[in-house]
Motif scaffolding. Structure first.
Motif, PDB file in Angstrom:
ATOM      1  N   TRP A   3      -1.472  12.338  40.346  1.00 42.30           N
ATOM      2  CA  TRP A   3      -0.886  11.785  39.121  1.00 42.30           C
ATOM      3  C   TRP A   3      -1.223  12.659  37.907  1.00 42.30           C
ATOM      4  N   ASN A   4      -2.462  13.120  37.817  1.00 39.46           N
ATOM      5  CA  ASN A   4      -2.877  13.938  36.672  1.00 39.46           C
ATOM      6  C   ASN A   4      -2.099  15.244  36.607  1.00 39.46           C
ATOM      7  N   LYS A   5      -1.876  15.862  37.757  1.00 41.37           N
ATOM      8  CA  LYS A   5      -1.133  17.120  37.772  1.00 41.37           C
ATOM      9  C   LYS A   5       0.320  16.899  37.387  1.00 41.37           C
ATOM     10  N   LYS A   6       0.889  15.776  37.800  1.00 42.28           N
ATOM     11  CA  LYS A   6       2.272  15.468  37.428  1.00 42.28           C
ATOM     12  C   LYS A   6       2.393  15.272  35.921  1.00 42.28           C
ATOM     13  N   VAL A   7       1.437  14.565  35.342  1.00 43.02           N
ATOM     14  CA  VAL A   7       1.475  14.332  33.885  1.00 43.02           C
ATOM     15  C   VAL A   7       1.329  15.653  33.143  1.00 43.02           C
ATOM     16  N   ARG A   8       0.458  16.533  33.617  1.00 45.87           N
ATOM     17  CA  ARG A   8       0.298  17.844  32.974  1.00 45.87           C
ATOM     18  C   ARG A   8       1.585  18.647  33.041  1.00 45.87           C
ATOM     19  N   GLN A   9       2.243  18.624  34.216  1.00 51.43           N
ATOM     20  CA  GLN A   9       3.481  19.371  34.377  1.00 51.43           C
ATOM     21  C   GLN A   9       4.583  18.794  33.483  1.00 51.43           C
ATOM     22  N   ILE A  10       4.679  17.479  33.420  1.00 49.31           N
ATOM     23  CA  ILE A  10       5.661  16.839  32.542  1.00 49.31           C
ATOM     24  C   ILE A  10       5.379  17.203  31.086  1.00 49.31           C
ATOM     25  N   HIS A  11       4.108  17.203  30.723  1.00 50.60           N
ATOM     26  CA  HIS A  11       3.724  17.538  29.349  1.00 50.60           C
ATOM     27  C   HIS A  11       4.138  18.980  29.001  1.00 50.60           C
ATOM     28  N   ARG A  12       3.948  19.888  29.937  1.00 49.83           N
ATOM     29  CA  ARG A  12       4.343  21.286  29.702  1.00 49.83           C
ATOM     30  C   ARG A  12       5.843  21.410  29.518  1.00 49.83           C
ATOM     31  N   TRP A  13       6.617  20.744  30.380  1.00 46.67           N
ATOM     32  CA  TRP A  13       8.074  20.837  30.268  1.00 46.67           C
ATOM     33  C   TRP A  13       8.585  20.135  29.013  1.00 46.67           C
ATOM     34  N   LEU A  14       7.912  19.072  28.606  1.00 51.24           N
ATOM     35  CA  LEU A  14       8.290  18.421  27.352  1.00 51.24           C
ATOM     36  C   LEU A  14       8.030  19.342  26.160  1.00 51.24           C
ATOM     37  N   ALA A  15       6.966  20.121  26.234  1.00 48.31           N
ATOM     38  CA  ALA A  15       6.676  21.078  25.167  1.00 48.31           C
ATOM     39  C   ALA A  15       7.789  22.120  25.070  1.00 48.31           C
ATOM     40  N   VAL A  16       8.298  22.563  26.219  1.00 47.36           N
ATOM     41  CA  VAL A  16       9.418  23.516  26.226  1.00 47.36           C
ATOM     42  C   VAL A  16      10.662  22.854  25.640  1.00 47.36           C
ATOM     43  N   ALA A  17      10.951  21.627  26.063  1.00 48.95           N
ATOM     44  CA  ALA A  17      12.123  20.907  25.543  1.00 48.95           C
ATOM     45  C   ALA A  17      12.011  20.685  24.038  1.00 48.95           C
ATOM     46  N   PHE A  18      10.817  20.346  23.575  1.00 54.38           N
ATOM     47  CA  PHE A  18      10.611  20.136  22.146  1.00 54.38           C
ATOM     48  C   PHE A  18      10.859  21.431  21.366  1.00 54.38           C
ATOM     49  N   THR A  19      10.340  22.535  21.867  1.00 52.93           N
ATOM     50  CA  THR A  19      10.533  23.823  21.204  1.00 52.93           C
ATOM     51  C   THR A  19      12.014  24.188  21.128  1.00 52.93           C
ATOM     52  N   VAL A  20      12.722  23.982  22.226  1.00 54.04           N
ATOM     53  CA  VAL A  20      14.152  24.298  22.255  1.00 54.04           C
ATOM     54  C   VAL A  20      14.925  23.419  21.279  1.00 54.04           C
ATOM     55  N   LEU A  54      -1.681  11.760  24.760  1.00 51.11           N
ATOM     56  CA  LEU A  54      -2.723  10.732  24.658  1.00 51.11           C
ATOM     57  C   LEU A  54      -3.303  10.417  26.029  1.00 51.11           C
ATOM     58  N   ASN A  55      -2.446  10.409  27.038  1.00 49.17           N
ATOM     59  CA  ASN A  55      -2.931  10.187  28.397  1.00 49.17           C
ATOM     60  C   ASN A  55      -3.876  11.310  28.818  1.00 49.17           C
ATOM     61  N   LEU A  56      -3.483  12.550  28.577  1.00 49.92           N
ATOM     62  CA  LEU A  56      -4.329  13.681  28.937  1.00 49.92           C
ATOM     63  C   LEU A  56      -5.639  13.674  28.145  1.00 49.92           C
ATOM     64  N   PHE A  57      -5.564  13.228  26.904  1.00 45.96           N
ATOM     65  CA  PHE A  57      -6.769  13.147  26.077  1.00 45.96           C
ATOM     66  C   PHE A  57      -7.739  12.109  26.631  1.00 45.96           C
ATOM     67  N   ALA A  58      -7.211  10.998  27.138  1.00 48.82           N
ATOM     68  CA  ALA A  58      -8.057   9.904  27.606  1.00 48.82           C
ATOM     69  C   ALA A  58      -8.595  10.117  29.017  1.00 48.82           C
ATOM     70  N   LEU A  59      -8.046  11.064  29.771  1.00 47.67           N
ATOM     71  CA  LEU A  59      -8.468  11.252  31.169  1.00 47.67           C
ATOM     72  C   LEU A  59      -9.972  11.462  31.352  1.00 47.67           C
ATOM     73  N   PRO A  60     -10.617  12.346  30.593  1.00 48.36           N
ATOM     74  CA  PRO A  60     -12.066  12.520  30.817  1.00 48.36           C
ATOM     75  C   PRO A  60     -12.868  11.255  30.525  1.00 48.36           C
ATOM     76  N   TYR A  61     -12.445  10.501  29.509  1.00 50.10           N
ATOM     77  CA  TYR A  61     -13.165   9.283  29.152  1.00 50.10           C
ATOM     78  C   TYR A  61     -12.963   8.192  30.193  1.00 50.10           C
ATOM     79  N   SER A  62     -11.747   8.088  30.720  1.00 53.17           N
ATOM     80  CA  SER A  62     -11.500   7.063  31.738  1.00 53.17           C
ATOM     81  C   SER A  62     -12.227   7.407  33.037  1.00 53.17           C
ATOM     82  N   GLY A  63     -12.368   8.687  33.334  1.00 57.09           N
ATOM     83  CA  GLY A  63     -13.124   9.084  34.524  1.00 57.09           C
ATOM     84  C   GLY A  63     -14.586   8.697  34.407  1.00 57.09           C
ATOM     85  N   ARG A  64     -15.158   8.908  33.250  1.00 55.66           N
ATOM     86  CA  ARG A  64     -16.558   8.521  33.025  1.00 55.66           C
ATOM     87  C   ARG A  64     -16.716   7.007  33.134  1.00 55.66           C
TER      88      ARG A  64
END
Length: 75
Positions: A3-20, A54-64
């Protein structure tokens, strides 16, 4: 893929879409008679970027939190 890798990949592609969309909106607004609605196009990818970020930001805290909670249940 986890799930974490999917969210990271989606976040990267959203960054490309936002830039375009920002580039497209800038070009469209530079025309002689700009369509003002084009300036709102980058808002959708930006909002989705905010949620995935926000999800990626919260991942380390939720793991702890999960590790602490798991240790408390094992005692």
């Amino acid at each position: 893929m986890t799930w974490n890798k999917k969210v990271r990949q989606i976040h990267r592609w959203l960054a490309v879409a936002f830039t375009v969309t920002v580039i497209a909106a800038t070009v469209a607004l530079a025309q002689e008679e700009p369509a003002v609605w084009v300036s709102y196009l980058p808002l959708l990818p930006l909002a989705l970027l905010m949620f995935t970020g926000l999800n990626l930001f919260a991942l380390p805290y939720s793991g702890r939190w999960r590790r602490r909670r798991g240790a408390a249940h094992q005692k």
